[in-house]
Enzyme design. Sequence first.
Site, PDB file in Angstrom:
ATOM      1  N   ALA A 140      -4.076  -7.879  -3.566  1.00 21.42           N
ATOM      2  CA  ALA A 140      -3.636  -6.515  -3.878  1.00 21.42           C
ATOM      3  C   ALA A 140      -4.835  -5.584  -4.004  1.00 21.42           C
ATOM      4  CB  ALA A 140      -2.867  -6.517  -5.194  1.00 21.42           C
ATOM      5  N   GLY A 141      -4.614  -4.338  -3.656  1.00 17.78           N
ATOM      6  CA  GLY A 141      -5.600  -3.298  -3.911  1.00 17.78           C
ATOM      7  C   GLY A 141      -4.826  -2.071  -4.344  1.00 17.78           C
ATOM      8  N   HIS A 142      -4.912  -1.734  -5.619  1.00 17.06           N
ATOM      9  CA  HIS A 142      -4.127  -0.627  -6.169  1.00 17.06           C
ATOM     10  C   HIS A 142      -5.091   0.483  -6.596  1.00 17.06           C
ATOM     11  CE1 HIS A 142      -0.671  -3.644  -7.208  1.00 17.06           C
ATOM     12  NE2 HIS A 142      -0.925  -3.548  -5.929  1.00 17.06           N
TER      13      HIS A 142
ATOM     14  N   LYS B 258       1.905   2.008  -5.121  1.00 13.23           N
ATOM     15  CA  LYS B 258       2.472   1.425  -6.353  1.00 13.23           C
ATOM     16  C   LYS B 258       1.537   1.655  -7.539  1.00 13.23           C
ATOM     17  CE  LYS B 258       2.423  -2.570  -4.280  1.00 13.23           C
ATOM     18  NZ  LYS B 258       2.046  -2.149  -2.920  1.00 13.23           N
TER      19      LYS B 258
ATOM     20  N   GLN C  65       1.908  -6.304  -3.372  1.00 12.12           N
ATOM     21  CA  GLN C  65       2.490  -6.481  -2.032  1.00 12.12           C
ATOM     22  C   GLN C  65       3.828  -5.727  -1.954  1.00 12.12           C
ATOM     23  OE1 GLN C  65       1.107  -9.695  -3.558  1.00 12.12           O
ATOM     24  NE2 GLN C  65      -0.676  -8.608  -2.825  1.00 12.12           N
TER      25      GLN C  65
ATOM     26  N   GLY D  31       5.152  11.884  -4.461  1.00 15.70           N
ATOM     27  CA  GLY D  31       3.691  12.009  -4.496  1.00 15.70           C
ATOM     28  C   GLY D  31       3.226  13.059  -3.502  1.00 15.70           C
ATOM     29  N   VAL D  32       2.338  13.942  -3.965  1.00 12.11           N
ATOM     30  CA  VAL D  32       1.824  14.994  -3.067  1.00 12.11           C
ATOM     31  C   VAL D  32       0.293  14.975  -3.006  1.00 12.11           C
ATOM     32  CG1 VAL D  32       3.834  16.506  -3.224  1.00 12.11           C
ATOM     33  CG2 VAL D  32       2.021  16.704  -4.948  1.00 12.11           C
TER      34      VAL D  32
ATOM     35  N   THR E 263     -10.146  -4.481   1.692  1.00 16.54           N
ATOM     36  CA  THR E 263     -10.624  -5.147   2.904  1.00 16.54           C
ATOM     37  C   THR E 263     -11.163  -4.133   3.914  1.00 16.54           C
ATOM     38  OG1 THR E 263      -8.425  -5.032   3.900  1.00 16.54           O
ATOM     39  CG2 THR E 263      -8.954  -7.031   2.663  1.00 16.54           C
TER      40      THR E 263
ATOM     41  N   THR F 255       3.243 -12.663   2.594  1.00 18.07           N
ATOM     42  CA  THR F 255       2.359 -13.288   1.623  1.00 18.07           C
ATOM     43  C   THR F 255       3.072 -14.523   1.062  1.00 18.07           C
ATOM     44  OG1 THR F 255       0.840 -12.845  -0.199  1.00 18.07           O
ATOM     45  CG2 THR F 255       3.069 -11.914  -0.408  1.00 18.07           C
TER      46      THR F 255
ATOM     47  N   ASP G 136       0.813  -1.220   0.000  1.00 20.27           N
ATOM     48  CA  ASP G 136       0.000   0.000   0.000  1.00 20.27           C
ATOM     49  C   ASP G 136       0.848   1.272   0.000  1.00 20.27           C
ATOM     50  OD1 ASP G 136      -2.213  -1.682   0.126  1.00 20.27           O
ATOM     51  OD2 ASP G 136      -2.143  -1.722   2.320  1.00 20.27           O
TER      52      ASP G 136
ATOM     53  N   ASP H 239       2.666  14.580   1.274  1.00 28.85           N
ATOM     54  CA  ASP H 239       1.676  15.570   1.712  1.00 28.85           C
ATOM     55  C   ASP H 239       0.996  15.178   3.022  1.00 28.85           C
ATOM     56  OD1 ASP H 239       0.677  13.521  -0.259  1.00 28.85           O
ATOM     57  OD2 ASP H 239      -1.258  14.226   0.501  1.00 28.85           O
TER      58      ASP H 239
HETATM   59  P1  GDP Z   1      -0.728   0.229  -3.545  1.00 34.59           P
HETATM   60  O1  GDP Z   1      -1.312  -1.041  -3.026  1.00 34.59           O
HETATM   61  O2  GDP Z   1       0.744   0.312  -3.306  1.00 34.59           O
HETATM   62  O3  GDP Z   1      -1.084   0.535  -4.969  1.00 34.59           O
HETATM   63  O4  GDP Z   1      -1.371   1.395  -2.664  1.00 34.59           O
HETATM   64  P2  GDP Z   1      -2.938   1.553  -2.279  1.00 34.59           P
HETATM   65  O5  GDP Z   1      -3.653   2.054  -3.469  1.00 34.59           O
HETATM   66  O6  GDP Z   1      -3.439   0.337  -1.597  1.00 34.59           O
HETATM   67  O7  GDP Z   1      -2.842   2.644  -1.138  1.00 34.59           O
HETATM   68  C1  GDP Z   1      -2.276   3.896  -1.380  1.00 34.59           C
HETATM   69  C2  GDP Z   1      -3.328   4.966  -1.068  1.00 34.59           C
HETATM   70  O8  GDP Z   1      -2.711   6.228  -1.049  1.00 34.59           O
HETATM   71  C3  GDP Z   1      -4.411   5.059  -2.126  1.00 34.59           C
HETATM   72  O9  GDP Z   1      -5.607   5.475  -1.514  1.00 34.59           O
HETATM   73  C4  GDP Z   1      -3.890   6.156  -3.071  1.00 34.59           C
HETATM   74  O10 GDP Z   1      -4.931   6.836  -3.754  1.00 34.59           O
HETATM   75  C5  GDP Z   1      -3.217   7.063  -2.094  1.00 34.59           C
HETATM   76  N1  GDP Z   1      -2.046   7.778  -2.596  1.00 34.59           N
HETATM   77  C6  GDP Z   1      -1.094   7.362  -3.475  1.00 34.59           C
HETATM   78  N2  GDP Z   1      -0.122   8.291  -3.600  1.00 34.59           N
HETATM   79  C7  GDP Z   1      -0.470   9.315  -2.779  1.00 34.59           C
HETATM   80  C8  GDP Z   1       0.151  10.555  -2.442  1.00 34.59           C
HETATM   81  O11 GDP Z   1       1.231  10.906  -2.898  1.00 34.59           O
HETATM   82  N3  GDP Z   1      -0.519  11.347  -1.532  1.00 34.59           N
HETATM   83  C9  GDP Z   1      -1.709  10.982  -0.972  1.00 34.59           C
HETATM   84  N4  GDP Z   1      -2.283  11.787  -0.091  1.00 34.59           N
HETATM   85  N5  GDP Z   1      -2.309   9.820  -1.287  1.00 34.59           N
HETATM   86  C10 GDP Z   1      -1.689   8.998  -2.162  1.00 34.59           C
HETATM   87  P1  IMO Z   2      -0.902  -4.267  -2.183  1.00 33.58           P
HETATM   88  O1  IMO Z   2      -0.490  -4.804  -3.525  1.00 33.58           O
HETATM   89  C1  IMO Z   2      -0.848  -4.678   2.137  1.00 33.58           C
HETATM   90  C2  IMO Z   2      -0.786  -8.753   3.743  1.00 33.58           C
HETATM   91  C3  IMO Z   2      -2.011  -9.209   4.511  1.00 33.58           C
HETATM   92  C4  IMO Z   2      -1.356 -10.179   5.491  1.00 33.58           C
HETATM   93  C5  IMO Z   2      -0.275 -10.835   4.646  1.00 33.58           C
HETATM   94  C6  IMO Z   2      -0.682 -12.185   4.056  1.00 33.58           C
HETATM   95  O2  IMO Z   2      -2.194  -3.531  -2.203  1.00 33.58           O
HETATM   96  O3  IMO Z   2       0.216  -3.495  -1.562  1.00 33.58           O
HETATM   97  P2  IMO Z   2      -2.293 -12.881   2.043  1.00 33.58           P
HETATM   98  O4  IMO Z   2      -3.746 -12.643   1.841  1.00 33.58           O
HETATM   99  O5  IMO Z   2      -1.431 -12.311   0.975  1.00 33.58           O
HETATM  100  O6  IMO Z   2      -1.961 -14.317   2.326  1.00 33.58           O
HETATM  101  O7  IMO Z   2      -1.948 -12.088   3.407  1.00 33.58           O
HETATM  102  O8  IMO Z   2       0.008  -9.924   3.591  1.00 33.58           O
HETATM  103  N1  IMO Z   2      -1.072  -8.241   2.378  1.00 33.58           N
HETATM  104  C7  IMO Z   2      -1.031  -6.949   2.046  1.00 33.58           C
HETATM  105  N2  IMO Z   2      -0.841  -5.848   2.801  1.00 33.58           N
HETATM  106  N3  IMO Z   2      -0.995  -4.554   0.814  1.00 33.58           N
HETATM  107  C8  IMO Z   2      -1.170  -5.645   0.036  1.00 33.58           C
HETATM  108  O9  IMO Z   2      -1.198  -5.586  -1.314  1.00 33.58           O
HETATM  109  C9  IMO Z   2      -1.241  -6.911   0.653  1.00 33.58           C
HETATM  110  N4  IMO Z   2      -1.413  -8.171   0.200  1.00 33.58           N
HETATM  111  C10 IMO Z   2      -1.302  -8.974   1.267  1.00 33.58           C
HETATM  112  O10 IMO Z   2      -2.625  -8.128   5.177  1.00 33.58           O
HETATM  113  O11 IMO Z   2      -0.707  -9.472   6.523  1.00 33.58           O
HETATM  114 MG    MG Z   3      -2.868  -1.676  -1.769  1.00 32.58          MG
END
Ligand code: GDP
Ligand code: IMO
Ligand code: MG
Length: 424
Positions: free
Chosen positions: A39-41, A16, A224, A413-414, A301, A239, A13, A333
């Site tokens: 993953a949640g992107h 990416k 991850q 990132g800001v 989640t 993971t 998170d 930010d």
């Molecule tokens: P990922 O799993 O690495 O793709 O990250 P996630 O999307 O799960 O979580 C990152 C969160 O931060 C998301 O809600 C993005 O919209 C947000 N985000 C990403 N870059 C920035 C940033 O530079 N500033 C702020 N405030 N939010 C950001």
């Molecule tokens: P993105 O791509 C954050 C964590 C879970 C748990 C461990 C194992 O969005 O960064 P799993 O379901 O993979 O067997 O869980 O890994 N986890 C993540 N934490 N971001 C993720 O993906 C994750 N994918 C798995 O919370 O601790």
């Molecule tokens: Mg994520």
Amino acid sequence: MPATVVVGTQWGDEGKGKFTDLMAADMDYVVRYQGGHNAGHTLVVDGKQFALQLVPSGVLYPHITPVIGNGVVVDPHVLIAEMEMLAEQGVDCSKLAISGNAHLIMPYHIELDALHERHLGSGKLGTTKRGIGPAYADRSMRLGLRVQDLLDPKIFSEKLDVALNHTNKVLAKVFNRLPLAGEDIVAEYIEVCAPRLAPHIADTAGLLHEALESDKQVLLEGAQATFLDLDHGTYPFVTSSNPTAGGACTGTGIGPRQIDRVMGIAKAYVTRVGSGPFVTELFDDVGDHLVDVGGEFGTNTGRRRRTGWLDLVMLRHAVRLNSLTEIGLTKLDVLDSLAELKVCAAYELDGKRFEHMPYHQTVMHNAKPVYKELEGWQCDLSGVREAKDLPKQAAAYIEMIEAEVGVPVKLVGVGPSREQYVKR
Ligand code: GDP
Ligand code: IMO
Ligand code: MG
């Protein structure tokens, strides 16, 4: 033309998805190489938010061919639902290519994930309960079904019989559950999912080699992160795949000499979802502030993320493990209103100082962080677009990271939106 990898440097998170989407403007292919819908992107473009789980983060651009590599574990229902969600939002997924060698997440993987967690009790890992671990375990046990098996109902049924022969015993005898009926699974996977996915199933390794040979730009998108890596992370709180850059080779079929750029994504602070050690974790108002301002709740989640100060011991290790050529620093930010910032320069335990990751994880469980203190900038960065416009304290924060880990910070990132970044 060599490929570029984007990899998380912390516990996921980091943002990416946002930087993958940004970099995809200059790419031709964006490829997921491991993980699944754990993953949640999140991408935010023109005020619209997209939460992607399996489809690569370049999909919003019509010029991109999105690819799901062999290292990914695919829940076909989730993938179909995601493609439909994107189609409803006007995003075309027709070019999506899915490796025939990727493994399928089966209904029993999801059930086993939940059962394992329940049986671990207070020692649970906090998985996403998406069946990821059991699917990779079956792959290693040679009991897995692959995406290409969807194209051959006979093979699919034969392999399913073998898998169920084993798994139904585990479900019944270990967990006291009812056995699953093979016919129901065949009906779902072969009759419902296969026709929908068949046009996308491809020789993705061949496709990518041809792309690289014809000078196309290929971006390999990690899910991850480094410290969730099965080999290099904080085992067992990890993971079940290899998010580290080496996984980009095994998870796509591209050799290491075809990668020349590795962008490590680091949040300006650290978050973690689920269990496991976290040296810089905050349990005070600052931790709550980072959750509130950073919106630190899981993309899919909804779980509250644990928060802490930036950890340079982890970042130095991520530089080594992934051969990082550069860093993308996100969410700077979120630190805007803090008067004083801390970063962890080293760990300390029993009078010993560790600037590099101690090999013995017990140290990480018990160590205290040695902090460097920096002055905050206390102004709004969200509108900054040029490096020269960053306040001097923010520039100092970035330069400190570069000096400590020896890799340049190229993107900052800001804010969550695509255009909210500073290039350096
Ligand atoms: P990922 O799993 O690495 O793709 O990250 P996630 O999307 O799960 O979580 C990152 C969160 O931060 C998301 O809600 C993005 O919209 C947000 N985000 C990403 N870059 C920035 C940033 O530079 N500033 C702020 N405030 N939010 C950001
Ligand atoms: P993105 O791509 C954050 C964590 C879970 C748990 C461990 C194992 O969005 O960064 P799993 O379901 O993979 O067997 O869980 O890994 N986890 C993540 N934490 N971001 C993720 O993906 C994750 N994918 C798995 O919370 O601790
Ligand atoms: Mg994520």
